[in-house]
Design a protein around this motif. Structure first.
Motif, PDB file in Angstrom:
ATOM      1  N   CYS A   1       0.399  -0.966   0.232  1.00 43.98           N
ATOM      2  CA  CYS A   1       0.110   0.206  -0.072  1.00 43.98           C
ATOM      3  C   CYS A   1       0.928   0.931  -0.047  1.00 43.98           C
ATOM      4  CB  CYS A   1      -0.975  -0.041   0.955  1.00 43.98           C
ATOM      5  SG  CYS A   1      -0.192   0.032   2.802  1.00 43.98           S
ATOM      6  N   TYR A   2       0.353   2.272  -0.314  1.00 42.83           N
ATOM      7  CA  TYR A   2       0.966   3.613  -0.772  1.00 42.83           C
ATOM      8  C   TYR A   2       0.720   4.868   0.588  1.00 42.83           C
ATOM      9  CZ  TYR A   2       3.359   1.443  -4.682  1.00 42.83           C
ATOM     10  OH  TYR A   2       4.173  -0.165  -4.921  1.00 42.83           O
ATOM     11  N   LEU A   3       1.506   5.177   1.075  1.00 39.57           N
ATOM     12  CA  LEU A   3       1.311   6.513   2.148  1.00 39.57           C
ATOM     13  C   LEU A   3       1.492   7.326   1.179  1.00 39.57           C
ATOM     14  CD1 LEU A   3       3.550   4.991   5.191  1.00 39.57           C
ATOM     15  CD2 LEU A   3       0.733   5.302   5.206  1.00 39.57           C
ATOM     16  N   ASN A   4       2.760   7.318  -0.278  1.00 40.42           N
ATOM     17  CA  ASN A   4       3.124   8.828  -0.774  1.00 40.42           C
ATOM     18  C   ASN A   4       3.462   8.341  -1.973  1.00 40.42           C
ATOM     19  OD1 ASN A   4       2.437  11.368  -0.979  1.00 40.42           O
ATOM     20  ND2 ASN A   4       5.203  11.140  -0.963  1.00 40.42           N
ATOM     21  N   THR A   5       3.130   9.044  -3.097  1.00 41.95           N
ATOM     22  CA  THR A   5       3.490   8.663  -3.981  1.00 41.95           C
ATOM     23  C   THR A   5       4.357   9.501  -5.311  1.00 41.95           C
ATOM     24  OG1 THR A   5       1.010   9.528  -5.366  1.00 41.95           O
ATOM     25  CG2 THR A   5       1.648   7.413  -4.619  1.00 41.95           C
TER      26      THR A   5
ATOM     27  N   SER B   1       3.377  -2.569  12.837  1.00 43.15           N
ATOM     28  CA  SER B   1       2.982  -1.546  12.731  1.00 43.15           C
ATOM     29  C   SER B   1       2.690  -1.516  11.222  1.00 43.15           C
ATOM     30  CB  SER B   1       4.853  -1.300  12.427  1.00 43.15           C
ATOM     31  OG  SER B   1       5.141  -0.987  13.278  1.00 43.15           O
ATOM     32  N   TYR B   2       2.974  -2.722   9.976  1.00 43.60           N
ATOM     33  CA  TYR B   2       2.312  -2.624   8.499  1.00 43.60           C
ATOM     34  C   TYR B   2       1.365  -2.729   8.420  1.00 43.60           C
ATOM     35  CZ  TYR B   2       0.860  -4.148   4.363  1.00 43.60           C
ATOM     36  OH  TYR B   2       0.360  -4.626   3.387  1.00 43.60           O
ATOM     37  N   GLU B   3       0.164  -3.146   9.594  1.00 43.69           N
ATOM     38  CA  GLU B   3      -0.982  -2.860   9.386  1.00 43.69           C
ATOM     39  C   GLU B   3      -1.251  -1.399  10.237  1.00 43.69           C
ATOM     40  OE1 GLU B   3      -2.795  -5.829  11.875  1.00 43.69           O
ATOM     41  OE2 GLU B   3      -1.942  -7.344  10.510  1.00 43.69           O
ATOM     42  N   HIS B   4      -0.624  -0.764  10.959  1.00 48.14           N
ATOM     43  CA  HIS B   4      -1.337   0.496  11.403  1.00 48.14           C
ATOM     44  C   HIS B   4      -0.733   1.346   9.980  1.00 48.14           C
ATOM     45  CE1 HIS B   4      -1.669   4.223  14.037  1.00 48.14           C
ATOM     46  NE2 HIS B   4      -0.357   4.923  13.429  1.00 48.14           N
ATOM     47  N   LEU B   5      -0.219   1.357   9.136  1.00 48.69           N
ATOM     48  CA  LEU B   5       0.729   1.988   7.887  1.00 48.69           C
ATOM     49  C   LEU B   5      -0.376   1.752   7.261  1.00 48.69           C
ATOM     50  CD1 LEU B   5       4.160   2.082   8.000  1.00 48.69           C
ATOM     51  CD2 LEU B   5       3.104   4.062   8.358  1.00 48.69           C
ATOM     52  N   ARG B   6      -1.054   0.564   7.000  1.00 48.36           N
ATOM     53  CA  ARG B   6      -2.288   0.054   5.249  1.00 48.36           C
ATOM     54  C   ARG B   6      -3.445   0.513   5.726  1.00 48.36           C
ATOM     55  NH1 ARG B   6      -5.902  -3.343   4.094  1.00 48.36           N
ATOM     56  NH2 ARG B   6      -5.210  -4.582   2.284  1.00 48.36           N
TER      57      ARG B   6
ATOM     58  N   GLY C   1      -6.061   5.189  -1.653  1.00 47.89           N
ATOM     59  CA  GLY C   1      -6.209   4.240  -3.147  1.00 47.89           C
ATOM     60  C   GLY C   1      -5.949   2.602  -3.159  1.00 47.89           C
ATOM     61  N   ASN C   2      -5.559   1.839  -3.774  1.00 43.15           N
ATOM     62  CA  ASN C   2      -5.942   1.228  -3.728  1.00 43.15           C
ATOM     63  C   ASN C   2      -4.692   0.310  -3.467  1.00 43.15           C
ATOM     64  OD1 ASN C   2      -8.250   0.620  -5.880  1.00 43.15           O
ATOM     65  ND2 ASN C   2      -6.448   1.407  -7.117  1.00 43.15           N
ATOM     66  N   VAL C   3      -5.252  -0.586  -2.303  1.00 45.55           N
ATOM     67  CA  VAL C   3      -3.930  -2.022  -1.639  1.00 45.55           C
ATOM     68  C   VAL C   3      -3.673  -2.801  -3.250  1.00 45.55           C
ATOM     69  CG1 VAL C   3      -3.527  -4.344  -0.606  1.00 45.55           C
ATOM     70  CG2 VAL C   3      -4.914  -2.128  -0.204  1.00 45.55           C
ATOM     71  N   ILE C   4      -2.161  -2.762  -3.535  1.00 46.16           N
ATOM     72  CA  ILE C   4      -1.964  -3.614  -4.916  1.00 46.16           C
ATOM     73  C   ILE C   4      -1.361  -5.557  -3.796  1.00 46.16           C
ATOM     74  CG2 ILE C   4      -0.067  -4.497  -6.313  1.00 46.16           C
ATOM     75  CD1 ILE C   4      -1.436  -1.462  -7.017  1.00 46.16           C
ATOM     76  N   THR C   5      -1.626  -6.535  -4.671  1.00 49.76           N
ATOM     77  CA  THR C   5      -1.357  -7.521  -3.761  1.00 49.76           C
ATOM     78  C   THR C   5      -0.939  -7.824  -5.207  1.00 49.76           C
ATOM     79  OG1 THR C   5      -4.184  -8.480  -5.076  1.00 49.76           O
ATOM     80  CG2 THR C   5      -3.448  -8.081  -2.251  1.00 49.76           C
TER      81      THR C   5
ATOM     82  N   ARG D   1       4.875  -2.715   2.961  1.00 48.18           N
ATOM     83  CA  ARG D   1       5.062  -3.647   2.394  1.00 48.18           C
ATOM     84  C   ARG D   1       4.926  -5.095   3.410  1.00 48.18           C
ATOM     85  NH1 ARG D   1       8.948  -5.448  -2.755  1.00 48.18           N
ATOM     86  NH2 ARG D   1       7.535  -4.383  -3.880  1.00 48.18           N
ATOM     87  N   LYS D   2       3.724  -6.028   2.746  1.00 49.31           N
ATOM     88  CA  LYS D   2       3.994  -7.645   3.040  1.00 49.31           C
ATOM     89  C   LYS D   2       3.882  -8.320   2.559  1.00 49.31           C
ATOM     90  CE  LYS D   2       1.095 -11.121   5.068  1.00 49.31           C
ATOM     91  NZ  LYS D   2      -0.027 -11.913   4.843  1.00 49.31           N
ATOM     92  N   GLU D   3       5.502  -9.032   2.455  1.00 50.66           N
ATOM     93  CA  GLU D   3       6.140  -9.942   1.743  1.00 50.66           C
ATOM     94  C   GLU D   3       6.535 -11.378   2.391  1.00 50.66           C
ATOM     95  OE1 GLU D   3      10.385 -10.147  -1.077  1.00 50.66           O
ATOM     96  OE2 GLU D   3       9.032  -8.565  -1.308  1.00 50.66           O
TER      97      GLU D   3
END
Length: 184
Positions: free
Chosen positions: A29-33, A69-74, A79-83, A40-42
């Motif tokens: 997911c993106y916080l800024n572009t 931390s990831y879930e908080h930022l997500r 916009g769109n979450v990329i999977t 990212r979760k990998e």
């Protein structure tokens, strides 16, 4: 901070027996572009990435995160979450001429170590059906002289409309139009 030197391609056809290759399950997911700030979760690893401006070459820095931390930022992402699944394929054998390899010590070392791979991104979710291949290079010279695999299509490295950051920002109607123009 490191430098990412990468080329991205639309794919004409998927390689046979794709399931035989290792892959990573990715959610990002993106916080800024501008500049890009991504979480990212990998698989079971989490990190945040800063990417500077640029197309083929750009500054990139990764910071480790934990799941919380990831879930908080997500939850804060725009916009769109990329999977996607990212398959790791060996580099095509005809990728470089002998002369190009001999003239670039960084490339010669990367090939000897087999650290260069084709990263084949097969998108899921809102972008299901979209497939890109990326190759990351040890030098600008290597990126310039790379001979793409025969199953690669158009090189879209210089087109921001093919970046994951851009895809994260488009609406449902734009997603449909993008997919209709760029799917296998």
């Amino acid at each position: 901070m490191g430098m990412e030197i990468e080329r991205k391609y639309i794919i004409k056809e998927l390689p046979q027996d794709l399931q035989q290759f290792p892959f990573h399950a990715i959610e990002q997911c993106y916080l800024n572009t501008h500049p890009t700030v991504r979480a990212r979760k990998e698989d079971d690893e989490y990190y945040m990435t800063y990417k500077g401006e640029g197309t083929v070459s750009k500054v990139e820095y990764n910071l480790p995160l934990n799941k919380e931390s990831y879930e908080h930022l997500r939850a804060k992402a725009d916009g769109n979450v990329i999977t996607k699944k990212r398959y790791l394929l060996p580099l095509n054998e005809d990728a470089f001429s002998k002369e190009d390899i001999q003239s670039d010590p960084e490339l010669e070392k990367a090939l000897a170590e087999k650290s260069m791979k084709i990263e084949l991104d097969v998108f899921e979710g809102a972008f299901q059906g979209l497939v890109f291949a990326e190759v990351e290079f040890p030098s600008s010279h290597a990126a310039d002289v790379y001979v793409p695999a025969k199953w690669f299509g158009l090189d879209v490295s210089e087109d921001k409309h093919f970046s994951n950051a851009y895809l994260s920002s488009i609406n449902e109607k734009e997603i449909d139009r993008f997919l209709n123009n760029n799917m296998l």
